[in-house]
Design a protein around this motif. Structure first.
Motif, PDB file in Angstrom:
ATOM      1  N   GLY A 101       0.823  -1.208   0.000  1.00  0.00           N
ATOM      2  CA  GLY A 101       0.000   0.000   0.000  1.00  0.00           C
ATOM      3  C   GLY A 101       0.856   1.257   0.000  1.00  0.00           C
ATOM      4  O   GLY A 101       0.559   2.227  -0.698  1.00  0.00           O
ATOM      5  N   GLU A 102       1.957   1.213   0.770  1.00  0.00           N
ATOM      6  CA  GLU A 102       2.849   2.380   0.831  1.00  0.00           C
ATOM      7  C   GLU A 102       3.529   2.620  -0.503  1.00  0.00           C
ATOM      8  O   GLU A 102       3.709   3.765  -0.923  1.00  0.00           O
ATOM      9  CB  GLU A 102       3.912   2.178   1.925  1.00  0.00           C
ATOM     10  CG  GLU A 102       3.366   2.317   3.326  1.00  0.00           C
ATOM     11  CD  GLU A 102       4.331   1.795   4.387  1.00  0.00           C
ATOM     12  OE1 GLU A 102       4.147   2.140   5.562  1.00  0.00           O
ATOM     13  OE2 GLU A 102       5.268   1.035   4.049  1.00  0.00           O
ATOM     14  N   LYS A 103       3.905   1.514  -1.171  1.00  0.00           N
ATOM     15  CA  LYS A 103       4.525   1.645  -2.497  1.00  0.00           C
ATOM     16  C   LYS A 103       3.581   2.368  -3.448  1.00  0.00           C
ATOM     17  O   LYS A 103       3.984   3.253  -4.189  1.00  0.00           O
ATOM     18  CB  LYS A 103       4.836   0.263  -3.077  1.00  0.00           C
ATOM     19  CG  LYS A 103       6.175  -0.288  -2.662  1.00  0.00           C
ATOM     20  CD  LYS A 103       6.452  -1.578  -3.431  1.00  0.00           C
ATOM     21  CE  LYS A 103       7.480  -2.403  -2.704  1.00  0.00           C
ATOM     22  NZ  LYS A 103       7.501  -3.789  -3.138  1.00  0.00           N
ATOM     23  N   ARG A 104       2.324   1.930  -3.444  1.00  0.00           N
ATOM     24  CA  ARG A 104       1.342   2.550  -4.329  1.00  0.00           C
ATOM     25  C   ARG A 104       1.248   4.047  -4.047  1.00  0.00           C
ATOM     26  O   ARG A 104       1.237   4.871  -4.955  1.00  0.00           O
ATOM     27  CB  ARG A 104      -0.010   1.860  -4.118  1.00  0.00           C
ATOM     28  CG  ARG A 104      -1.205   2.453  -4.816  1.00  0.00           C
ATOM     29  CD  ARG A 104      -1.367   1.999  -6.250  1.00  0.00           C
ATOM     30  NE  ARG A 104      -1.265   0.586  -6.495  1.00  0.00           N
ATOM     31  CZ  ARG A 104      -2.302  -0.221  -6.759  1.00  0.00           C
ATOM     32  NH1 ARG A 104      -3.518   0.275  -6.820  1.00  0.00           N
ATOM     33  NH2 ARG A 104      -2.109  -1.485  -6.996  1.00  0.00           N
ATOM     34  N   ARG A 105       1.222   4.390  -2.736  1.00  0.00           N
ATOM     35  CA  ARG A 105       1.126   5.809  -2.360  1.00  0.00           C
ATOM     36  C   ARG A 105       2.359   6.577  -2.806  1.00  0.00           C
ATOM     37  O   ARG A 105       2.260   7.703  -3.314  1.00  0.00           O
ATOM     38  CB  ARG A 105       0.989   5.939  -0.846  1.00  0.00           C
ATOM     39  CG  ARG A 105      -0.387   5.605  -0.357  1.00  0.00           C
ATOM     40  CD  ARG A 105      -0.346   5.171   1.087  1.00  0.00           C
ATOM     41  NE  ARG A 105      -1.665   4.751   1.498  1.00  0.00           N
ATOM     42  CZ  ARG A 105      -2.570   5.600   1.956  1.00  0.00           C
ATOM     43  NH1 ARG A 105      -2.275   6.868   2.105  1.00  0.00           N
ATOM     44  NH2 ARG A 105      -3.767   5.166   2.273  1.00  0.00           N
ATOM     45  N   ALA A 106       3.524   5.957  -2.633  1.00  0.00           N
ATOM     46  CA  ALA A 106       4.771   6.628  -3.026  1.00  0.00           C
ATOM     47  C   ALA A 106       4.757   6.894  -4.526  1.00  0.00           C
ATOM     48  O   ALA A 106       5.142   7.971  -4.985  1.00  0.00           O
ATOM     49  CB  ALA A 106       5.971   5.770  -2.651  1.00  0.00           C
ATOM     50  N   GLY A 137      -6.094  -4.170  -7.310  1.00  0.00           N
ATOM     51  CA  GLY A 137      -5.304  -5.021  -6.429  1.00  0.00           C
ATOM     52  C   GLY A 137      -5.254  -4.574  -4.984  1.00  0.00           C
ATOM     53  O   GLY A 137      -4.519  -5.149  -4.194  1.00  0.00           O
ATOM     54  N   LEU A 138      -6.010  -3.535  -4.625  1.00  0.00           N
ATOM     55  CA  LEU A 138      -6.021  -3.109  -3.222  1.00  0.00           C
ATOM     56  C   LEU A 138      -7.183  -3.770  -2.488  1.00  0.00           C
ATOM     57  O   LEU A 138      -8.203  -4.110  -3.088  1.00  0.00           O
ATOM     58  CB  LEU A 138      -6.166  -1.589  -3.124  1.00  0.00           C
ATOM     59  CG  LEU A 138      -4.995  -0.739  -3.597  1.00  0.00           C
ATOM     60  CD1 LEU A 138      -5.299   0.726  -3.362  1.00  0.00           C
ATOM     61  CD2 LEU A 138      -3.706  -1.126  -2.884  1.00  0.00           C
ATOM     62  N   ASP A 139      -7.032  -3.935  -1.183  1.00  0.00           N
ATOM     63  CA  ASP A 139      -8.154  -4.480  -0.400  1.00  0.00           C
ATOM     64  C   ASP A 139      -9.201  -3.384  -0.215  1.00  0.00           C
ATOM     65  O   ASP A 139      -8.952  -2.215  -0.489  1.00  0.00           O
ATOM     66  CB  ASP A 139      -7.653  -5.050   0.922  1.00  0.00           C
ATOM     67  CG  ASP A 139      -6.905  -4.020   1.740  1.00  0.00           C
ATOM     68  OD1 ASP A 139      -7.127  -2.818   1.521  1.00  0.00           O
ATOM     69  OD2 ASP A 139      -6.100  -4.411   2.595  1.00  0.00           O
TER      70      ASP A 139
END
Lengths: 271, 287
Positions: free
Chosen positions: B149-154, B175-177
């Motif tokens: 999730g953090e990767k996606r945000r970054a 692909g996110l919950d």
């Protein structure tokens, strides 16, 4: 565009050559390549050229495809021809200017080498046109299996080749996706000097490596889940069987070899 | 005043000039107003992704034009380059584009390419990171050590830090919950409220689009099949189904309740709306 690259270049068909056993085709291809280099006279070269032409006709692969496989070697052909014309001297002199002389021997050698390279490429590309990459690696695995005596893991090598071939299109797609993502962030891949361009590849290369490793792990897991343990005791769904035509092919190769040797003996050698 | 993005007769052929030639985008006209939030839906292969790849010049139209701020982006090289910064494109699974040693450097990649002064880059990186909810401590980490999730945000911060006038998301929540999905939609909503930017979201999720979009554009077979407000589009359930799409489950439920004689509205497109409608009903109707 990168997506246009075709590797494996299989041409789907059902000709005699398509139906032959990959082992026989591999063996015959290597055999004929050796024979090409045995040729010494124009008549011997003519025989092997004729063989290549017959093979092309038998394969029913369109001539357009054959010429396409020759396109990448045009530069090599011209280069070798030019070198041969100028570096071989002997026989009648056709043309002379300053230090450059074009002689009979030069022209003959150049022609000979060109035809030799063309036949070589045609025969080997015929193998990939008529055999799927999977069949090819399977055939190679079986042909190399005697090397197991020397503790070489033939099956593993063949599996690696199959997987590498399988993932080329996937990785090309991946490169395109990453390139687009970085271009969208203003990455400039087209301008600048050599060093700058090499540097600009870092944002493409690192994500590509990361994803290649991720895919490799995932694939390994998936294969393990399907009980893959390597080559030991592994059976095949499609058994390879040597048919009469495969044996005939090898006998035919032997005939060509004999023919080439005889023609070499009776006619003057060019090379 | 010109539109933020305008496509005029936009057409894109794949495998042009061969027998396999197909139009992935076929004479599309679309105008996106400044500050508008457009939701784009369509079946897989309907041409959504090809269409948005034209908006920042990643693909060149075979026919037609793309105008950003009223200027044809293919006018010259510099205009094309600027369009990449004016229109930020955040691809599906953007975390696969991370490459730098630290999260900070990765987010700074876009602004760095814009040749901004150092202080400005720093300010933008911190702003974008704060916006997507990455703590300053995370900025010094390697992007490969972050959670999914953090990767996606970054990665999203890496596009936001260019502070584009138009921000386009292709399947941002793929692909996110459910929780991550909800957070991300809230993030997009507040980003737009705070910056007033134009946003285009491409998604399969009819519900996500319903909760965010001012206008819905439906793509089908390389063309725009429908467009209008959420109400106007989602009320045509049969037409959507014919295109391989569907109305949100909650809409389906309310349609059935209505059909069974329950006095509920049928224009319910999000669960939140549904709850409200049921609460309004609560006093008057008892089973």
């Amino acid at each position: 565009m990168i997506g246009d690259i075709t590797i494996g270049q299989y041409y789907a068909g059902a000709s005699v050559l398509h139906r032959m056993d990959p082992r026989a085709k591999l063996a015959a291809t290597f055999w004929l390549i050796v024979v090409i280099f045995l040729c010494k006279s124009f008549f011997a070269l003519g025989l092997i050229t004729l063989t290549a032409i017959v093979a092309v006709l038998l394969s029913r692969v369109p001539l357009k495809m054959i010429f396409r496989s020759l396109r990448p070697i045009v530069i090599i052909l011209i280069f070798t021809a030019v070198l041969n014309v100028f570096y071989n001297k002997g026989g009648a002199t056709y043309w002379e200017w300053w230090k450059i002389t074009v002689t009979e021997k030069g022209v003959n050698t150049a022609l000979f080498t060109m035809v030799r390279i063309i036949v070589l490429v045609v025969i080997s590309s015929l193998l990939t046109y008529t055999t799927t990459p999977t069949m090819l690696t399977d055939g190679l695995e079986r042909l190399l299996s005697p090397l197991k005596v020397f503790k070489i893991k033939v099956h593993t090598l063949a599996m690696m080749m199959t997987l590498a071939l399988r993932f080329i299109p996937t990785l090309i797609e991946e490169i395109e996706r990453i390139m687009n993502a970085q271009k969208a962030r203003g990455a400039d891949l087209e301008t600048g000097g050599l060093l700058q361009r090499a540097k600009a590849l870092v944002p493409i290369f690192i994500p590509l490596m990361v994803s290649a490793f991720r895919r490799a792990y995932e694939l390994a897991f998936a294969m393990t889940c399907r009980c893959y343990t390597g080559g030991e005791g592994r059976t095949r769904m499609k058994q390879m069987k040597l048919a009469a035509r495969d044996v005939l092919l090898l006998i035919f190769c032997a005939g060509i070899t004999a023919g080439v040797l005889v023609l070499n003996h009776f006619f003057t050698a060019v090379i | 005043m010109s539109y933020a993005i305008e496509a005029i007769g936009l057409t894109h052929y794949y495998a042009k000039g061969t027998q396999q030639q197909v139009a992935a985008v076929d004479h599309v006209d679309l105008a996106v107003e400044r500050g508008e939030l457009v939701g784009m839906i369509g079946h897989t292969g309907s041409g959504k992704s090809t269409l948005i790849s034209h908006f920042n010049g990643l693909l060149k139209p075979s026919e037609g034009k793309v105008l950003v701020d009223g200027v044809d982006i293919w006018r010259d090289k510099e205009t094309l380059r600027q369009s990449r910064f004016k229109v930020g494109l955040c691809f599906q699974y953007p975390e696969y584009q991370l490459f730098e040693e630290t999260v900070y450097k990765d987010i700074a990649f876009g602004p760095g390419n814009m040749k901004l002064p150092k202080e400005e880059i720093d300010a933008r990186v911190r702003r974008a990171a704060e916006f997507v909810g990455l703590t300053p401590a995370l900025l010094e980490k390697s992007p490969f050590d972050l959670s999914g999730g953090e990767k996606r945000r970054a990665a999203i911060a890496g596009v936001m830090s260019m502070e584009p006038e138009v921000l386009i998301f292709d399947e941002p929540a793929a692909g996110l919950d459910p929780r991550g999905r909800k957070d991300l939609m809230a993030l997009i909503r507040s980003y737009r409220a705070e910056t007033g930017s134009t946003v285009i979201i491409v998604s399969h999720s009819m519900e996500d689009i319903a909760s965010l979009a001012d206008r819905v554009v439906v793509m089908n077979q390389a063309k725009i099949a429908m467009q209008g407000t959420v109400d106007e589009v989602y009320s045509q359930g049969d037409a959507l189904r014919a295109m391989g799409l569907n109305v949100p489950d909650i809409t389906e439920i309310f349609a059935r309740l209505h059909a069974q004689g329950l006095p509920v509205p049928t224009n319910i497109y999000t669960v939140a709306d549904g709850v409200r409608a049921l609460q309004a009903l609560g006093g008057r109707w008892r089973a």
